[in-house]
Design a protein around this motif. Structure first.
Motif: not given
Length: 309
Positions: A174-175, A236-240, A246-248, A253-256
């Motif tokens: 998620a973002h 990536r847009a923070g939708g959920g 994992v590599e992508l 950096p904002q993906l957790v």
């Protein structure tokens, strides 16, 4: 003028037939094929006469295929693939690595991973032309739908050269902005209280994967798409929360990654081509470049990356 017989029907007649099947009209097929509408009409009439069949009926919606037309489609498509493969093979004759090679891959691999690999390949071999066909459908290499395929499942067909290059790890992501607003789940049960991003139509692969993630079902998704690229964009847009490689995810950096201990999955990745293409320079060099690039993408060692492996 002598009408063609079933044994002497030219490929152009089947080409027009497939065009009408695809476009639904003579005019649409003519535009798609770059010929005139009367030419397509003559081709359809000649093919129907030679086969002794009615292939299309007129309706307000355009030309509708008959049962006979639909039954013949896979055979005509096989001819289409063979004709395209013949043209690609002919283009590769000559000095050096040259000609056309057709590569098929999934949407995500084709868009997110392959472009730099193919750009480097063409920089080394300027005479090489690459056709990149993106589809999550497993294309048939035996019938020459493509020269080389990147598959996320082990090939079962004989007469194929297959190189297992890596294991692609999958995880829930998620973002950071979404997690800041909605909180981070502490268990799989907590996913019921989050916006989930997933599929619309269930496939056998999804049903098998759900054994490792029981909450991952259609009715639980706030955002649904059968496009892996769309799902990745939504994450990536923070939708959920959604599943991605994992590599992508590491590229953003904002993906957790969330719940890494509770859910982790992996996809075997294979580079595959027909064994008849082993001695084709255009295919051999492309095969080796894809193997080496995918090994690098997943951080695997590059030993034994070639066609002969």
């Amino acid at each position: 003028m002598t009408q063609p017989t079933a044994e002497s029907i030219g490929w152009e007649l089947y080409r027009s037939y497939l065009g009408v099947l695809s476009e639904g009209s003579l005019s649409g097929a003519a535009r798609a094929l770059g010929v005139t509408q009367p030419t397509v009409g003559r081709h359809i009439a000649a093919l129907e006469h030679a086969l002794g069949l009615t292939l299309f009926t007129r309706s307000q919606q355009g030309l509708l295929p008959t049962e006979a037309a639909l039954a013949l489609r896979p055979y005509a498509q096989a001819m289409q693939h063979s004709a395209a493969a013949l043209a690609r093979a002919a283009s590769g004759h000559g000095e050096g690595v040259r000609g056309t090679v057709r590569v098929t891959a999934s949407e995500v691999i084709g868009v997110e991973v392959l472009p730099p690999l193919l750009a480097q390949l063409q920089a080394r071999h300027p005479g090489l032309t690459v056709e990149l066909a993106l589809s999550n459908r497993v294309q048939d290499l035996l019938h020459r739908e493509a020269d080389i395929a990147i598959r996320m499942t082990e090939p079962r067909q004989e007469a194929l050269i297959a190189r297992r290059v890596s294991v692609v790890a999958l995880g829930l992501h998620a973002h950071a902005s979404y997690l800041q607003a909605q909180g981070t789940p502490a268990s799989l049960a907590d996913l019921a209280h989050h916006r989930l991003i997933g599929f619309d139509l269930e496939t056998p692969f999804i049903r098998a994967a759900r054994k490792a993630l029981p909450p991952w079902r259609r009715e639980a998704f706030a955002l649904r798409s059968d496009s892996d690229l769309a799902q990745l964009a939504l994450i990536r847009a923070g939708g959920g929360i959604g599943i991605c490689q994992v590599e992508l995810a590491r590229r953003t950096p904002q993906l957790v990654r969330v719940l890494p201990q509770q859910f982790n999955a992996a996809l075997d990745t294979w580079v595959v081509m027909h064994e008849d293409l082993r001695n084709s320079p255009r295919c051999r060099h492309t095969f080796d470049a894809l193997v080496a690039g995918l090994l690098q993408y997943t951080g695997q060692a590059e030993e034994g990356a070639g066609v002969a492996a």
